[in-house]
Design an enzyme around this catalytic site. Structure first.
Site, PDB file in Angstrom:
ATOM      1  N   GLY A  23      12.504  12.134  -6.814  1.00 10.03           N
ATOM      2  CA  GLY A  23      12.367  13.373  -5.843  1.00 10.03           C
ATOM      3  C   GLY A  23      13.541  14.052  -6.021  1.00 10.03           C
ATOM      4  N   GLY A  26      13.503  17.732  -4.391  1.00 10.21           N
ATOM      5  CA  GLY A  26      13.265  17.780  -2.712  1.00 10.21           C
ATOM      6  C   GLY A  26      14.156  18.088  -1.971  1.00 10.21           C
ATOM      7  CG  ASP A  48      10.843  16.611  -7.952  1.00  4.95           C
ATOM      8  OD1 ASP A  48      11.345  16.558  -6.953  1.00  4.95           O
ATOM      9  OD2 ASP A  48       9.729  17.208  -7.926  1.00  4.95           O
ATOM     10  CB  ILE A  49       6.025  15.536  -9.160  1.00  2.53           C
ATOM     11  CG1 ILE A  49       4.551  15.775  -9.628  1.00  2.53           C
ATOM     12  CG2 ILE A  49       6.237  16.522  -8.035  1.00  2.53           C
ATOM     13  CD1 ILE A  49       4.406  14.374 -10.434  1.00  2.53           C
ATOM     14  NE  ARG A  50       7.103  20.871  -6.172  1.00  2.89           N
ATOM     15  CZ  ARG A  50       6.643  19.902  -5.465  1.00  2.89           C
ATOM     16  NH1 ARG A  50       5.095  19.507  -5.440  1.00  2.89           N
ATOM     17  NH2 ARG A  50       7.111  19.307  -4.340  1.00  2.89           N
ATOM     18  CG  ASP A  67       3.438  10.776 -11.235  1.00  5.17           C
ATOM     19  OD1 ASP A  67       3.521  10.134 -10.333  1.00  5.17           O
ATOM     20  OD2 ASP A  67       2.060  10.636 -11.173  1.00  5.17           O
ATOM     21  CE1 TYR A 167       7.293   9.282   3.874  1.00  8.63           C
ATOM     22  CE2 TYR A 167       7.513   9.590   6.418  1.00  8.63           C
ATOM     23  CZ  TYR A 167       8.107   9.592   5.004  1.00  8.63           C
ATOM     24  OH  TYR A 167       9.370   9.834   4.968  1.00  8.63           O
ATOM     25  CE  LYS A 171       9.573   6.756   2.516  1.00  5.40           C
ATOM     26  NZ  LYS A 171      10.530   6.565   1.336  1.00  5.40           N
TER      27      LYS A 171
HETATM   28  N1  SER Z   1      10.177  13.843   8.248  1.00  5.57           N
HETATM   29  C1  SER Z   1       9.122  12.893   8.154  1.00  5.57           C
HETATM   30  C2  SER Z   1       7.876  13.573   8.261  1.00  5.57           C
HETATM   31  O1  SER Z   1       7.569  14.450   9.170  1.00  5.57           O
HETATM   32  C3  SER Z   1       9.445  11.750   9.063  1.00  5.57           C
HETATM   33  O2  SER Z   1      10.490  11.186   8.677  1.00  5.57           O
HETATM   34  O3  SER Z   1       6.941  13.089   7.634  1.00  5.57           O
END
Ligand code: SER
Length: 351
Positions: A23, A26, A48-50, A67, A167, A171
């Site tokens: 990443g 990012g 990174d993917i990009r 990837d 997500y 995590k």
């Molecule tokens: N910044 C993250 C999100 O908004 C949360 O940690 O997905």
């Protein structure tokens, strides 16, 4: 996998020592690579993917457009580098993940397990432990409704861990995977090598960067509001004015992960730490934006569905374990974040 921005690399019988950053292009990657470069680190390998920005590519020994789910990437990295440290930043954030949850699972969990296995294999092959740093998120928490959020106050790491987003689920699970790889990986295998990984994880709050604009997150309303005001564009905030979550500036986030990486292992009582700088409502942030950018046009047009996500995140987190164990200390409160970082940084960016 394609390789980009290659600087000189020895292609002899030995592999090059490397700190791996996924990443890399990012938001956190930008700040982290710049800081590691300033600290004199010359062994950075970014993925990174990009395509990664030219400036960041110059700070890396090598970069790859790839990837993290691609097993050939893992094999190639295995053969090219002697990796002693990993900053695994790549992830699909909370809003984007809700449109393609299975794809998010593939990247957030499948990608993480690939990297954990790579790190464990690396340790076996070069005989040194690999330090594995991974940001997690306030999204690992889940409060069932606004009343519980209000009642909860500052939430500790092990409280309210029933996330409502893919997500957040990813995590939370990857926090456990990291702990498993560090302490119990292949625990019944005869040829098990103990202690291959030193896994350290921190749960970031919403992050505010003046250099990059976030995409795909649900805490993005705060940085979006700030960037829109600096560009002279109107902004319709997608959560209610009273919506409150913890935040920090990007330099604090980068300093925190570096500080956790540098901490003496004997002082760490856990693998996963909450951290936060300040807890702020969307209205408090909007008021400060209006104060520093008097022409700012901010309205509130809550999106019911994204609101539910932010309402499931704690208004504040208890980061006393991070303070005690590795000396975490926020640099800013909300106002000083604006005065000392946001306003000067964003004016420079859009000058
Ligand atoms: N910044 C993250 C999100 O908004 C949360 O940690 O997905």
């Amino acid at each position: 996998m394609t390789k980009a921005g290659t600087s000189t690399v020895d292609r002899g019988s030995s592999r090059n020592a490397a700190t791996l950053i996924t990443g890399a292009g990012g938001e956190v990657g930008h700040g982290l690579i710049s800081s590691l470069h300033v600290a004199g680190r010359t062994n950075l390998v970014g993925i990174d993917i990009r395509e990664i920005d030219k400036k960041l590519r110059e700070f890396c020994r090598e970069t790859f457009v790839a990837d993290i789910c691609d097993s050939t990437l893992v094999e190639r990295l295995q053969s090219m580098f002697e990796i002693t440290e990993v900053y695994h930043l790549a992830a699909l954030l909370s809003t984007r993940a809700e449109f393609t949850p299975e794809a998010a699972h593939d990247v957030n969990v499948g990608g993480t397990i690939n990297l954990l296995r790579l790190a464990a294999d690396q340790a076996r092959s070069h005989g040194q432990r690999v330090k594995f740093l991974m940001p997690s998120s306030i999204a690992a928490h889940g409060l069932s409704d606004l009343a519980s959020k209000t009642a909860a106050n500052a939430v500790k790491e092990d409280e309210h861990t029933r996330p409502i987003t893919m997500y957040g689920c990813n995590k939370l699970y990857c926090e456990n995977l990291g702990r498993y790889y560090a302490r119990h990986y292949r625990q019944l295998a005869k040829d098990r090598m103990e202690n291959t990984l030193d896994f350290r994880c921190l749960r970031y709050p919403g992050l505010i960067s003046t250099e990059t604009v976030p995409s795909g997150g649900t805490s993005d309303y705060a940085p979006e509001m700030i960037h829109a005001a600096a560009e002279g564009k109107p902004y319709a905030c997608f959560v209610r004015p009273d919506t409150r979550i913890p935040f920090m500036t990007m330099p604090e986030a980068v300093d925190a992960i570096l500080k956790l990486a540098a901490a003496d292992e004997s002082s760490l009582s856990r693998c996963v730490y909450n951290i936060s700088s300040f807890s702020a409502s969307a209205e408090e942030i909007a008021d400060l934006v209006r104060e520093y950018f008097p022409g700012a046009e901010i309205t509130f047009e809550p999106d019911k569905l994204r609101q539910v996500i932010v309402d499931s995140w704690p208004a504040d987190v208890d980061d006393s374990a991070a303070r005690k164990d590795w000396g975490w200390e926020p640099k800013h409160d909300l106002r000083s974040a604006f005065e000392e970082y946001v306003v000067p940084g964003i004016k420079k960016r859009y000058a």
